[in-house]
Design a protein around this motif. Structure first.
Motif, PDB file in Angstrom:
ATOM      1  N   GLY A   1       0.819  -1.218   0.000  1.00  0.00           N
ATOM      2  CA  GLY A   1       0.000   0.000   0.000  1.00  0.00           C
ATOM      3  C   GLY A   1       0.842   1.251   0.000  1.00  0.00           C
ATOM      4  N   ARG A   2       1.990   1.204   0.679  1.00  0.00           N
ATOM      5  CA  ARG A   2       2.883   2.356   0.691  1.00  0.00           C
ATOM      6  C   ARG A   2       3.475   2.603  -0.696  1.00  0.00           C
ATOM      7  NH1 ARG A   2       3.957   7.236   2.632  1.00  0.00           N
ATOM      8  NH2 ARG A   2       6.191   7.675   2.771  1.00  0.00           N
ATOM      9  N   ARG A   3       3.843   1.537  -1.404  1.00  0.00           N
ATOM     10  CA  ARG A   3       4.379   1.709  -2.757  1.00  0.00           C
ATOM     11  C   ARG A   3       3.321   2.281  -3.694  1.00  0.00           C
ATOM     12  NH1 ARG A   3       7.040  -3.292  -1.531  1.00  0.00           N
ATOM     13  NH2 ARG A   3       5.326  -4.443  -2.515  1.00  0.00           N
ATOM     14  N   VAL A   4       2.095   1.830  -3.556  1.00  0.00           N
ATOM     15  CA  VAL A   4       1.010   2.377  -4.386  1.00  0.00           C
ATOM     16  C   VAL A   4       0.794   3.851  -4.068  1.00  0.00           C
ATOM     17  CG1 VAL A   4      -1.462   2.237  -4.854  1.00  0.00           C
ATOM     18  CG2 VAL A   4      -0.115   0.138  -4.684  1.00  0.00           C
ATOM     19  N   GLN A   5       0.853   4.200  -2.803  1.00  0.00           N
ATOM     20  CA  GLN A   5       0.668   5.592  -2.406  1.00  0.00           C
ATOM     21  C   GLN A   5       1.770   6.482  -2.979  1.00  0.00           C
ATOM     22  OE1 GLN A   5       0.603   6.122   1.814  1.00  0.00           O
ATOM     23  NE2 GLN A   5       0.322   8.339   1.708  1.00  0.00           N
ATOM     24  N   LEU A   6       3.023   6.004  -2.963  1.00  0.00           N
ATOM     25  CA  LEU A   6       4.117   6.798  -3.534  1.00  0.00           C
ATOM     26  C   LEU A   6       3.996   6.922  -5.039  1.00  0.00           C
ATOM     27  CD1 LEU A   6       7.156   5.452  -1.462  1.00  0.00           C
ATOM     28  CD2 LEU A   6       5.943   7.618  -1.177  1.00  0.00           C
ATOM     29  N   ALA A   7       3.517   5.867  -5.710  1.00  0.00           N
ATOM     30  CA  ALA A   7       3.319   5.951  -7.161  1.00  0.00           C
ATOM     31  C   ALA A   7       2.212   6.939  -7.515  1.00  0.00           C
ATOM     32  CB  ALA A   7       2.992   4.559  -7.712  1.00  0.00           C
ATOM     33  N   GLN A   8       1.143   6.946  -6.749  1.00  0.00           N
ATOM     34  CA  GLN A   8       0.074   7.905  -7.003  1.00  0.00           C
ATOM     35  C   GLN A   8       0.496   9.327  -6.674  1.00  0.00           C
ATOM     36  OE1 GLN A   8      -3.161   6.430  -4.660  1.00  0.00           O
ATOM     37  NE2 GLN A   8      -3.704   4.805  -6.112  1.00  0.00           N
ATOM     38  N   GLU A   9       1.414   9.461  -5.727  1.00  0.00           N
ATOM     39  CA  GLU A   9       1.881  10.790  -5.347  1.00  0.00           C
ATOM     40  C   GLU A   9       2.640  11.458  -6.495  1.00  0.00           C
ATOM     41  OE1 GLU A   9       5.332  11.476  -2.575  1.00  0.00           O
ATOM     42  OE2 GLU A   9       3.697  11.976  -1.203  1.00  0.00           O
ATOM     43  N   LYS A  10       3.362  10.669  -7.310  1.00  0.00           N
ATOM     44  CA  LYS A  10       4.093  11.249  -8.434  1.00  0.00           C
ATOM     45  C   LYS A  10       3.149  11.855  -9.464  1.00  0.00           C
ATOM     46  CE  LYS A  10       7.961   8.015  -7.971  1.00  0.00           C
ATOM     47  NZ  LYS A  10       8.757   6.938  -8.622  1.00  0.00           N
ATOM     48  N   ILE A  11       1.920  11.346  -9.533  1.00  0.00           N
ATOM     49  CA  ILE A  11       0.949  11.868 -10.492  1.00  0.00           C
ATOM     50  C   ILE A  11       0.107  12.988  -9.881  1.00  0.00           C
ATOM     51  CG2 ILE A  11      -1.021  11.247 -11.958  1.00  0.00           C
ATOM     52  CD1 ILE A  11       0.094   8.404 -12.043  1.00  0.00           C
ATOM     53  N   ASN A  12      -0.362  12.773  -8.659  1.00  0.00           N
ATOM     54  CA  ASN A  12      -1.277  13.731  -8.040  1.00  0.00           C
ATOM     55  C   ASN A  12      -0.543  14.904  -7.401  1.00  0.00           C
ATOM     56  OD1 ASN A  12      -3.364  11.965  -8.757  1.00  0.00           O
ATOM     57  ND2 ASN A  12      -3.230  10.864  -6.803  1.00  0.00           N
ATOM     58  N   GLN A  13       0.611  14.654  -6.811  1.00  0.00           N
ATOM     59  CA  GLN A  13       1.372  15.706  -6.138  1.00  0.00           C
ATOM     60  C   GLN A  13       2.831  15.645  -6.590  1.00  0.00           C
ATOM     61  OE1 GLN A  13       0.717  14.972  -1.986  1.00  0.00           O
ATOM     62  NE2 GLN A  13      -1.296  15.950  -1.979  1.00  0.00           N
ATOM     63  N   PRO A  14       3.129  16.118  -7.797  1.00  0.00           N
ATOM     64  CA  PRO A  14       4.497  16.000  -8.324  1.00  0.00           C
ATOM     65  C   PRO A  14       5.527  16.813  -7.535  1.00  0.00           C
ATOM     66  CG  PRO A  14       3.141  17.361  -9.757  1.00  0.00           C
ATOM     67  CD  PRO A  14       2.217  16.769  -8.758  1.00  0.00           C
ATOM     68  N   ILE A  15       5.105  17.955  -6.984  1.00  0.00           N
ATOM     69  CA  ILE A  15       6.064  18.777  -6.220  1.00  0.00           C
ATOM     70  C   ILE A  15       6.517  18.042  -4.966  1.00  0.00           C
ATOM     71  CG2 ILE A  15       6.353  20.946  -4.973  1.00  0.00           C
ATOM     72  CD1 ILE A  15       4.398  22.238  -6.871  1.00  0.00           C
ATOM     73  N   LEU A  16       5.575  17.442  -4.254  1.00  0.00           N
ATOM     74  CA  LEU A  16       5.926  16.684  -3.053  1.00  0.00           C
ATOM     75  C   LEU A  16       6.791  15.477  -3.393  1.00  0.00           C
ATOM     76  CD1 LEU A  16       5.517  16.477  -0.006  1.00  0.00           C
ATOM     77  CD2 LEU A  16       3.474  15.103  -0.445  1.00  0.00           C
ATOM     78  N   ALA A  17       6.506  14.830  -4.539  1.00  0.00           N
ATOM     79  CA  ALA A  17       7.317  13.688  -4.952  1.00  0.00           C
ATOM     80  C   ALA A  17       8.732  14.125  -5.316  1.00  0.00           C
ATOM     81  CB  ALA A  17       6.654  12.991  -6.139  1.00  0.00           C
ATOM     82  N   ALA A  18       8.855  15.305  -5.945  1.00  0.00           N
ATOM     83  CA  ALA A  18      10.182  15.812  -6.287  1.00  0.00           C
ATOM     84  C   ALA A  18      10.996  16.134  -5.028  1.00  0.00           C
ATOM     85  CB  ALA A  18      10.054  17.057  -7.169  1.00  0.00           C
ATOM     86  N   ARG A  19      10.324  16.684  -4.027  1.00  0.00           N
ATOM     87  CA  ARG A  19      11.026  16.965  -2.768  1.00  0.00           C
ATOM     88  C   ARG A  19      11.477  15.672  -2.100  1.00  0.00           C
ATOM     89  NH1 ARG A  19       6.859  21.466  -0.201  1.00  0.00           N
ATOM     90  NH2 ARG A  19       7.362  23.176  -1.655  1.00  0.00           N
ATOM     91  N   ARG A  20      10.647  14.652  -2.171  1.00  0.00           N
ATOM     92  CA  ARG A  20      11.031  13.376  -1.570  1.00  0.00           C
ATOM     93  C   ARG A  20      12.233  12.787  -2.294  1.00  0.00           C
ATOM     94  NH1 ARG A  20       7.825  10.435   1.574  1.00  0.00           N
ATOM     95  NH2 ARG A  20       5.954  11.502   0.814  1.00  0.00           N
ATOM     96  N   LYS A  21      12.267  12.903  -3.625  1.00  0.00           N
ATOM     97  CA  LYS A  21      13.389  12.392  -4.392  1.00  0.00           C
ATOM     98  C   LYS A  21      14.665  13.159  -4.079  1.00  0.00           C
ATOM     99  CE  LYS A  21      14.801  11.353  -9.142  1.00  0.00           C
ATOM    100  NZ  LYS A  21      14.403  11.417 -10.571  1.00  0.00           N
ATOM    101  N   GLU A  22      14.533  14.476  -3.927  1.00  0.00           N
ATOM    102  CA  GLU A  22      15.702  15.289  -3.605  1.00  0.00           C
ATOM    103  C   GLU A  22      16.233  14.952  -2.213  1.00  0.00           C
ATOM    104  OE1 GLU A  22      18.691  17.997  -4.317  1.00  0.00           O
ATOM    105  OE2 GLU A  22      17.153  17.246  -5.699  1.00  0.00           O
ATOM    106  N   ALA A  23      15.334  14.693  -1.274  1.00  0.00           N
ATOM    107  CA  ALA A  23      15.762  14.306   0.068  1.00  0.00           C
ATOM    108  C   ALA A  23      16.489  12.965   0.051  1.00  0.00           C
ATOM    109  CB  ALA A  23      14.557  14.249   1.009  1.00  0.00           C
TER     110      ALA A  23
END
Length: 489
Positions: A409-431
């Motif tokens: 479920g966590r992996r699905v949530q992170l995959a959906q985050e890249k589509i729905n919230q790209p800015i937050l996903a980019a910050r997570r990748k940078e971290a």
């Protein structure tokens, strides 16, 4: 005066040794006269003089560490020593160590009174030496009030701004709790539960369920008896547990990867609290996390583990100590209670054994991670021995299924985050990239000098780090090898 005023630690140590050598040449009667003088110094208002008197008293104790000598003057100085532990006590803000905050801010640490802290530390050293040389003091009836005051004061010092004060308080609490009569405490808990249930027979079931484990004042206990953990065991268990858990902040000044003394002391104290709470029965149909019992204590320890996983996933200090605590609890709990607690006790161990390696932290063959998984495997083996293979496999299978479901479920949530919230996903990748760079910097900082053959790594190789595999196809030509050999000679 060099004992307190000199800035060099070596000089203060030599001055203390000289004083102890001189005191060993005095008779016991002369030392008692010195104690009378120091008692007057302990009653002054100047903190520096009280600190000097406390240090001299410690030298007198070490010069003649015998029980007859200590008992001849101990009652004279105990009230003054207890007063030294609260030199600047403020009644309006004193919380008696109840639900203290985990750590104070840096500004509070800078604004703390160093003279008061030094006086408290020296007084703690005196009490620690007294309890070590005269352990019968904890069980003697005439010292009951003193021991109770010392225990509750030490618990209140867990809210101190000074790290050494908190560690000294933990040591005193451990010495006191090691001498508790656990059979008497268990009998007290059974009596309180029976007494309250009989008094609430007319109330409805919901009120009884909410109040049956709340330990309040009881009129059957006289003021002459012991108080700490004897009058209100569940209340003392709750307040002390919350105070101890507040100290376990990952990667802080109190607990870090290089210094885990405080974590070891807290783990031992939590084990003694577990020994008290194992007399509280668990409900057969449901276990509430609000009632004070062993299940409540296990949840507090699991919160510590989860806090370290979230904040510092690359460190394992708190998790290792918590798993050691779980292994110790498994050994003392009765069989019927262990069957109820088995899922809660096994979840942290299974999580560490099945956890995936985080990129940018440590390697899978890192010594600290290997040691952590060894402790987790020990917890599993202990539970398997107590429960039986069939029941253990059933519980572990259910836990692993739940963990796989949560991770998926966590992996699905992170995959959906890249589509729905790209800015937050980019910050997570940078971290994540930043963590990888910081991990590489730490590895390079820990690497020894390649030219130092006497170092631990013997040529700059980090222990636990994988070596590059040798290629069978690419070999050094013979001419080049001969040339390199000639230059090496």
């Amino acid at each position: 005066m060099q004992l307190t005023n000199d800035d060099a630690v070596e000089i203060r140590t030599l001055a203390a040794d000289c004083i102890e050598t001189l005191l060993t040449r005095l008779d016991s009667s002369h030392k008692v006269e010195l104690v009378d003088i120091l008692r007057d110094m302990l009653c002054t208002t100047q903190l520096k003089q009280r600190e000097l008197a406390t240090q001299l008293l410690l030298r007198i104790i070490r010069s003649e560490p015998t029980v007859p000598f200590l008992s001849s003057w101990l009652e004279k100085v105990l009230p003054s020593l207890l007063q030294n532990l609260v030199p600047l006590r403020n009644v309006a803000t004193d919380m008696a160590g109840k639900f203290v905050k985990p750590l104070v801010s840096i500004t509070t640490l800078l604004n703390a009174d160093p003279l008061a802290d030094h006086l408290i530390i020296q007084t703690q050293n005196v009490f620690e030496e007294l309890l070590r040389l005269y352990p019968a003091m904890l069980t003697t009836e005439k010292y009951n009030d003193t021991v109770d005051s010392l225990a509750y004061t030490a618990q209140s010092l867990l809210n101190s701004a000074h790290q050494w004060v908190r560690i000294g308080a933990l040591k005193l609490l451990l010495q006191i709790m090691n001498e508790l009569d656990f059979d008497a405490i268990h009998e007290r808990i059974r009596y309180l539960r029976k007494h309250r249930k009989s008094n609430r027979e007319g109330n409805n079931e919901e009120e009884m369920e909410l109040d049956v484990d709340l330990d309040t004042e009881d009129e059957t206990v006289t003021s002459a008896g012991k108080q700490f953990f004897y009058q209100n065991p569940l209340r003392d268990c709750k307040t002390l547990t919350l105070d101890l858990c507040a100290q376990m902040v990952p990667n802080s000044a109190m607990v870090n990867e290089k210094d885990d003394e405080a974590a070891g002391l807290v783990t031992q104290l939590l084990f003694l609290i577990a020994n008290v709470l194992r007399a509280v029965p668990l409900e057969d149909d449901k276990m509430s996390s609000k009632k004070i019992n062993l299940y409540w204590l296990v949840r507090r320890v699991r919160y510590i583990i989860q806090n370290e996983i979230v904040k510092t996933p690359h460190l394992f200090t708190l998790r290792k100590h918590a798993l050691h605590w779980i292994a110790s609890v498994v050994a003392i709990v009765e069989q019927d209670m262990l069957e109820q607690l088995a899922p809660a006790l096994l979840i942290p161990a299974v999580r560490e054994l099945t956890a995936q390696d985080i990129n940018g932290t440590r390697n899978a063959n890192d010594p600290l991670k290997v040691s952590l998984r060894r402790v987790a495997s020990k917890v599993g083996k202990e539970l398997c021995t107590r429960l039986g293979t069939e029941q253990y496999d059933k519980i572990r299978t259910a836990i692993e299924t739940s963990l796989r479901r949560k991770r998926a479920g966590r992996r699905v949530q992170l995959a959906q985050e890249k589509i729905n919230q790209p800015i937050l996903a980019a910050r997570r990748k940078e971290a994540k990239i930043t963590r990888t760079k910081d991990a590489k910097k730490r590895k390079m900082a820990d690497r020894d000098d390649p030219l130092d053959l006497d170092a631990v790594s013997r040529g700059g190789v980090i222990p636990g780090m994988k070596r590059r595999a040798k290629s069978k196809t690419r070999t050094i030509p013979k001419k080049r090898r001969n040339m390199e050999a000639m230059f090496r000679s």
